[in-house]
Enzyme design. Structure first.
Site, short mmCIF file in Angstrom:
data_model
loop_
_atom_site.label_atom_id
_atom_site.label_comp_id
_atom_site.label_asym_id
_atom_site.label_seq_id
_atom_site.Cartn_x
_atom_site.Cartn_y
_atom_site.Cartn_z
N ASP A 183 0.85 -1.18 0.00
CA ASP A 183 0.00 0.00 0.00
C ASP A 183 0.89 1.24 0.00
OD1 ASP A 183 -2.68 1.37 0.42
OD2 ASP A 183 -1.58 2.12 2.15
N GLU A 278 -2.30 -1.68 -5.87
CA GLU A 278 -3.57 -1.11 -6.32
C GLU A 278 -3.43 -0.53 -7.72
OE1 GLU A 278 -5.97 0.62 -2.58
OE2 GLU A 278 -4.04 1.57 -2.91
N CYS A 345 -12.45 -3.63 6.56
CA CYS A 345 -11.76 -4.32 7.64
C CYS A 345 -11.27 -5.67 7.14
CB CYS A 345 -12.69 -4.52 8.83
SG CYS A 345 -11.96 -5.44 10.21
N CYS A 368 -16.67 -4.96 14.05
CA CYS A 368 -16.07 -5.94 14.96
C CYS A 368 -15.13 -5.32 15.98
CB CYS A 368 -15.32 -7.01 14.17
SG CYS A 368 -13.86 -6.39 13.30
N ASP A 375 -2.82 1.83 7.12
CA ASP A 375 -2.11 1.42 5.90
C ASP A 375 -1.76 -0.07 5.93
OD1 ASP A 375 -2.07 4.02 4.70
OD2 ASP A 375 -0.58 4.59 6.19
#
Length: 431
Positions: A183, A278, A345, A368, A375
């Site tokens: 990321d 990505e 999540c 949750c 990141d």
């Protein structure tokens, strides 16, 4: 392979002249192609036809005849490649543009027109047509066949870049390292999914250099104003010197950025068999927010600062380097969709923008209660999507391979289960 070139004064002057001639050949050839296509015949002109006209033009003009014929032909072939890239829907290239005088200076030679000779352990020579032997620093050995050579100049001096053909290995390497998700960001340069701390790139320009750059830019603005008011816009020697000093600082900054990106991508591709990133549309992200006169944009100054920080991180270069380095080291690069990676999540699979309160560095799932560095959570989401896309069984310890949704759960459909079970991570405080 790029090396520092050390031409003498006469050689540097001739290389500078050749670079401007190459630029003129590019602009004239591009203008001819545009005119031919806009004519009634809608004719497409290629390098083969223009090379014949180039031979006739060299007989008439001495400045064009001084440039080696192979270099001018290389310019026309590069223009052909620029057109091919523009018409290729899979390539992001734009329509070829005319080159200004301030454009990067470079001259390209074919491989058969140059010779390379090693002088000592750290020095070598390259023989260029009509110039002779020019010394360059041999910072690493040249293993392979020289296919072409490009002499260029930036703010720090002259360089020579050799296109090297290396024989393919009989048995390509196979990288069996652990798959990872990567990321990229601004506050945190890079976060790798199997690491607990980010990889933060140091500043490419220190505070003293920032102050000096600011002062040089102010000096340049004053000198430009004076030149327009008193010299009819003609640049003075002092103005040219100021522009050169600014270019040297920015070239040093670009080198530091490229050095860090190369070390990062080399380390990742050597140690990991699959790397997931990505699919970021960097060009669209860098668009200005100023809008038009009728519909002006909002927060234009803030968006301009964000664009500079995105460009400074070099996200496109990181992805480009990962593409060819994974092939070189026997790995694979998997590109996944970007939407929702920072809001989902990786424990329960619920996507909720409220989990990123204030867009800080803390991810706190509203479903949750899982908390983690934002990141690092995004890096795990990228990896999960890549494992589903590539059809992998998952990393060690993964108990599920069902794909994760990038959308928030709709009412009445419940939530999605997480794709992995891991030990609890250390607490992360919001900044």
């Amino acid at each position: 392979m790029k090396f520092r070139l050390h031409p003498d004064r006469m050689q540097a002057e001739r290389l500078t002249s050749w670079s401007h001639t190459s630029r003129a050949v590019w602009n004239i050839a591009l203008a001819q192609r545009i005119w031919a296509y806009r004519s009634a015949q809608r004719k497409a002109v290629r390098a083969v036809a223009q090379c014949a006209e180039l031979t006739e033009a060299r007989r008439e003009h001495a400045w064009l005849r001084d440039l080696p014929a192979q270099c001018a032909q290389q310019v026309l072939q590069q223009l052909d490649a620029a057109y091919d890239n523009f018409w290729n829907p899979a390539h992001p290239a734009r329509f070829p543009q005319f080159k200004k005088k301030s454009h990067r200076q470079k001259i390209t030679f074919p491989g058969q027109a140059v010779r390379v000779h090693k002088v000592s352990r750290r020095m070598a020579q390259v023989k260029l047509p009509k110039i002779g032997w020019v010394r360059f620093r041999l910072s690493r050995p040249i293993n392979g066949t020289v296919r072409n050579a490009t002499v260029s100049r930036d703010g720090l001096g002259w360089h020579v870049t050799f296109g090297i053909h290396m024989p393919e290995l009989e048995q390509p390497p196979v990288n069996t390292g652990m798959p990872i998700g990567v990321d990229v960001g601004i506050a945190c340069s890079v976060f790798v999914s199997n690491e607990h701390h980010e990889r933060q790139r140091p500043d490419t320009i220190v505070e003293d250099e920032q102050n000096r750059l600011r002062g040089l830019e102010q000096r340049k603005a004053r000198q430009l104003t004076y030149a327009k008011k008193h010299n009819g816009g003609k640049y003075s020697n002092r103005l040219r010197k100021t522009i050169g000093q600014i270019a040297a600082l920015k070239a040093r900054q670009a080198r530091r950025r490229a050095d860090w990106n190369h070390k990062l991508t080399t380390d990742l591709t050597k140690n990991h068999g699959m790397i997931a990133v990505e699919d970021l549309k960097v060009r669209n992200m860098l668009r200005s927010a100023k809008g038009t006169i009728e519909l002006p944009g909002a927060n234009v100054a803030q968006k301009s600062g964000l664009n500079r920080r995105i460009a400074d991180q070099g996200w496109h270069q990181i992805r480009r380097q990962l593409e060819y380095k994974t092939r070189r080291h026997g790995g694979v690069l998997v590109v996944v969709a970007a939407p929702g990676s920072s809001q989902t999540c990786n424990e329960c699979g619920v996507r909720d923008p409220k989990s990123r309160h204030g867009c800080g560095r803390l991810f706190a799932c509203t479903a949750c209660g899982h908390t983690e560095h934002a990141d690092r959570n995004a890096a795990h989401i990228i990896l999960d999507r890549a494992l589903c896309t590539a059809g992998w069984a998952g990393p060690a310890g993964s108990g599920s391979t069902r794909p994760q949704s990038t959308r928030s759960p709709q009412k009445g459909r419940g939530t999605l289960t997480g794709s992995r079970m891991r030990e609890p991570t250390s607490s992360v405080t919001a900044t």
